[in-house]
Design an enzyme around this catalytic site. Structure first.
Site, PDB file in Angstrom:
ATOM      1  N   LYS A 216     -17.268  25.869 -79.026  1.00  0.00           N
ATOM      2  CA  LYS A 216     -17.692  25.231 -77.767  1.00  0.00           C
ATOM      3  C   LYS A 216     -18.438  26.200 -76.856  1.00  0.00           C
ATOM      4  O   LYS A 216     -18.359  27.413 -76.991  1.00  0.00           O
ATOM      5  CB  LYS A 216     -16.494  24.559 -77.089  1.00  0.00           C
ATOM      6  CG  LYS A 216     -16.167  23.251 -77.830  1.00  0.00           C
ATOM      7  CD  LYS A 216     -15.240  22.337 -77.111  1.00  0.00           C
ATOM      8  CE  LYS A 216     -15.144  21.018 -77.922  1.00  0.00           C
ATOM      9  NZ  LYS A 216     -14.076  20.153 -77.458  1.00  0.00           N
ATOM     10  N   ARG A 255      -8.594  21.616 -84.073  1.00  0.00           N
ATOM     11  CA  ARG A 255      -9.727  20.882 -84.655  1.00  0.00           C
ATOM     12  C   ARG A 255     -10.863  21.886 -84.815  1.00  0.00           C
ATOM     13  O   ARG A 255     -11.262  22.511 -83.835  1.00  0.00           O
ATOM     14  CB  ARG A 255     -10.112  19.742 -83.700  1.00  0.00           C
ATOM     15  CG  ARG A 255     -11.265  18.877 -84.140  1.00  0.00           C
ATOM     16  CD  ARG A 255     -11.546  17.815 -83.094  1.00  0.00           C
ATOM     17  NE  ARG A 255     -12.653  16.956 -83.471  1.00  0.00           N
ATOM     18  CZ  ARG A 255     -13.927  17.264 -83.264  1.00  0.00           C
ATOM     19  NH1 ARG A 255     -14.258  18.394 -82.678  1.00  0.00           N
ATOM     20  NH2 ARG A 255     -14.880  16.415 -83.627  1.00  0.00           N
TER      21      ARG A 255
HETATM   22  N1  PMM Z   1     -14.445  17.573 -79.014  1.00  0.00           N
HETATM   23  C1  PMM Z   1     -15.519  17.047 -79.635  1.00  0.00           C
HETATM   24  C2  PMM Z   1     -15.394  15.902 -80.415  1.00  0.00           C
HETATM   25  N2  PMM Z   1     -14.200  15.312 -80.602  1.00  0.00           N
HETATM   26  N3  PMM Z   1     -11.882  15.227 -80.193  1.00  0.00           N
HETATM   27  C3  PMM Z   1     -10.800  15.718 -79.575  1.00  0.00           C
HETATM   28  N4  PMM Z   1      -9.601  15.135 -79.760  1.00  0.00           N
HETATM   29  N5  PMM Z   1     -10.876  16.812 -78.754  1.00  0.00           N
HETATM   30  C4  PMM Z   1     -12.051  17.448 -78.519  1.00  0.00           C
HETATM   31  O1  PMM Z   1     -12.065  18.416 -77.732  1.00  0.00           O
HETATM   32  C5  PMM Z   1     -13.222  16.967 -79.171  1.00  0.00           C
HETATM   33  C6  PMM Z   1     -13.093  15.819 -80.000  1.00  0.00           C
HETATM   34  C7  PMM Z   1     -16.861  17.689 -79.466  1.00  0.00           C
HETATM   35  O2  PMM Z   1     -17.092  18.637 -80.439  1.00  0.00           O
HETATM   36  P1  PMM Z   1     -17.987  18.412 -81.789  1.00  0.00           P
HETATM   37  O3  PMM Z   1     -19.365  17.973 -81.346  1.00  0.00           O
HETATM   38  O4  PMM Z   1     -17.970  19.719 -82.443  1.00  0.00           O
HETATM   39  O5  PMM Z   1     -17.332  17.381 -82.647  1.00  0.00           O
END
Ligand code: PMM
Length: 276
Positions: A216, A255
């Site tokens: 991030k 994640r």
């Molecule tokens: N961040 C992203 C997408 N999905 N889901 C949860 N539960 N928590 C998060 O912080 C989150 C998410 C954005 O990141 P990406 O573009 O790398 O998927």
């Protein structure tokens, strides 16, 4: 409060963005076959759950039409679930959740915590699957302007407690409810660091916590040099450092985009934990 059985160690959720525009791996896995192949690579590296998303949530991004999200997500969910992989689906739409649960998804990961679609919480309760509810203050186009807090830890804790209570009131299984502070969602880098420093306040809500900080923006800023912020794909070591720290504090899951590194970090934490 929760009827959760704690997993033996912090779980690793591998990110599978089936989108054109996600901030760190956008466009790479937009083709279903490429996405499925990448998913199996992550399983081989030790992913416990694969998180399939068909709509980018990066700050400023436009919404994807529902039909497009369904077309992207459902075939991938089916293929993975049929192969015995535990799948979560990153969506704020009840229709996508329902089709994904029918296709074999065992978790819905809703970055809006049920706020984007009033039909979401009943759909998850009816579907009988697990639910990850995240702290959220609006869609990607408006979230940066809502990153305003007097006391970020207390406000996120209280707003997340409301989402927890709404999920339980809708009939979602308390044993399969996970909370997520939503790093970067209506939060500046300073807010993210404050929340990471005070995870205990969020764990006091009585439910398992998911930490999703992989690649991030606040890590890019931390590691910036004369050329500017560190690019997303070069933030994995810093992300793994955070994984070790939060695993040490007992979070339920992380994640991540780079599964092996994070499994390794968790192995180190678990080995140290076994020392008397
Ligand atoms: N961040 C992203 C997408 N999905 N889901 C949860 N539960 N928590 C998060 O912080 C989150 C998410 C954005 O990141 P990406 O573009 O790398 O998927």
């Amino acid at each position: 409060m929760a009827g959760h059985e704690a997993p033996a160690r912090t779980l690793v959720m591998g990110v599978l963005n089936v989108t054109e525009d996600s901030f760190s791996d956008g466009g790479l896995w937009a083709d279903a076959d490429a996405a499925i192949a990448h998913a199996f690579d992550m399983v081989a590296e030790g992913a416990d759950i694969l998180d399939v998303g068909g709509e980018s949530t990066r700050p400023g991004s436009a919404r994807v039409p529902e039909r497009v999200e369904l077309e992207r997500v459902v075939p991938v969910v089916r293929a993975l679930a049929d192969a015995g992989v535990a799948v979560s689906v990153d969506t704020t739409r009840a229709t996508v959740a329902e089709a994904s649960i029918a296709g074999g998804a065992s978790w819905i990961n809703d970055v809006s915590g049920g706020l984007a679609d009033p039909a979401m919480l009943p759909a998850v309760a009816d579907g009988g699957c697990g639910y990850i509810t995240m702290h959220w203050r609006g869609h990607a186009t408006e979230m940066d302007s809502r990153a305003v807090y007097t006391d970020v830890v207390a406000e996120v804790r209280d707003e997340l407690a409301e989402r927890r209570d709404a999920a339980l009131a809708a009939g979602i299984d308390a044993g399969r409810l996970v909370l997520d502070p939503g790093f970067g969602f209506a939060k500046t880098g300073e807010h993210n660091w404050a929340l990471l420093a005070h995870l205990d306040a969020l764990m006091a809500l009585g439910f398992p916590l998911l930490v999703a900080v992989s690649r991030k923006r606040f890590l890019g800023s931390l590691l910036a040099d004369a050329d500017g912020p560190r690019p997303p794909r070069e933030r994995d070591d810093a992300t793994a450092a955070l994984t070790a720290l939060v695993a040490q504090r007992g979070v339920w899951g992380v994640r991540t985009h780079s599964v092996r590194q994070h499994r390794d970090a968790i192995e180190v934490v678990e080995r140290l934990r076994r020392e008397p």
